[in-house]
Design a protein around this motif. Structure first.
Motif, short mmCIF file in Angstrom:
data_model
loop_
_atom_site.label_atom_id
_atom_site.label_comp_id
_atom_site.label_asym_id
_atom_site.label_seq_id
_atom_site.Cartn_x
_atom_site.Cartn_y
_atom_site.Cartn_z
N TRP A 6 -13.68 41.12 16.39
CA TRP A 6 -13.13 42.40 15.93
C TRP A 6 -12.51 42.27 14.53
O TRP A 6 -12.30 43.26 13.85
N LEU A 7 -12.27 41.06 14.08
CA LEU A 7 -11.73 40.85 12.74
C LEU A 7 -12.80 40.92 11.65
O LEU A 7 -12.48 41.10 10.48
N VAL A 8 -14.07 40.80 12.02
CA VAL A 8 -15.15 40.76 11.03
C VAL A 8 -15.19 42.03 10.18
O VAL A 8 -15.25 41.94 8.95
N PRO A 9 -15.15 43.24 10.75
CA PRO A 9 -15.19 44.44 9.89
C PRO A 9 -14.01 44.50 8.92
O PRO A 9 -14.18 44.88 7.76
N ALA A 10 -12.84 44.11 9.36
CA ALA A 10 -11.67 44.12 8.48
C ALA A 10 -11.83 43.09 7.37
O ALA A 10 -11.49 43.36 6.21
N ALA A 11 -12.35 41.93 7.67
CA ALA A 11 -12.55 40.90 6.66
C ALA A 11 -13.60 41.32 5.64
O ALA A 11 -13.41 41.14 4.43
N VAL A 12 -14.68 41.93 6.10
CA VAL A 12 -15.73 42.39 5.18
C VAL A 12 -15.17 43.49 4.28
O VAL A 12 -15.40 43.50 3.07
N THR A 13 -14.42 44.42 4.85
CA THR A 13 -13.82 45.50 4.06
C THR A 13 -12.86 44.93 3.02
O THR A 13 -12.84 45.39 1.87
N THR A 14 -12.08 43.96 3.39
CA THR A 14 -11.12 43.35 2.46
C THR A 14 -11.85 42.66 1.31
O THR A 14 -11.46 42.81 0.14
N VAL A 15 -12.90 41.92 1.61
CA VAL A 15 -13.66 41.23 0.57
C VAL A 15 -14.31 42.24 -0.37
O VAL A 15 -14.27 42.08 -1.60
#
Length: 86
Positions: A6-15
């Motif tokens: 569930w952290l993947v979308p947040a990490a991609v958005t942050t990058v």
């Protein structure tokens, strides 16, 4: 490991946001000529500032704690309340 997916979308958005900000904030966008900037700064510093209105400090209220406090013995000696509890 699945629980962290569930952290993947947040990490991609942050990058992506970091990449966009680094591109948008690069040098050369909206650059002002140095001479023009110095002239603007000189005009701003030479301007007469308006007189500041004198502000009076806000009256400090006595902080109440909700607890009744008797005057100290020193206050009684100075001529405060001369009654005593019996």
């Amino acid at each position: 490991m699945e629980i962290l997916l569930w952290l993947v979308p947040a990490a991609v958005t942050t990058v992506l946001a970091m990449l966009w900000v680094s591109w948008a904030g690069r040098d050369g966008r909206g650059e002002v000529d140095r001479d023009v900037a110095v002239e603007r700064l000189g005009r701003a510093l030479a301007k007469e500032l308006p007189a500041q209105a004198r502000r009076t400090p806000a009256a400090t209220r006595e902080r109440t704690t909700g607890i009744a406090v008797r005057p100290s013995h020193a206050e009684a000696r100075r001529g405060g309340d001369t009654r005593r509890a019996s």
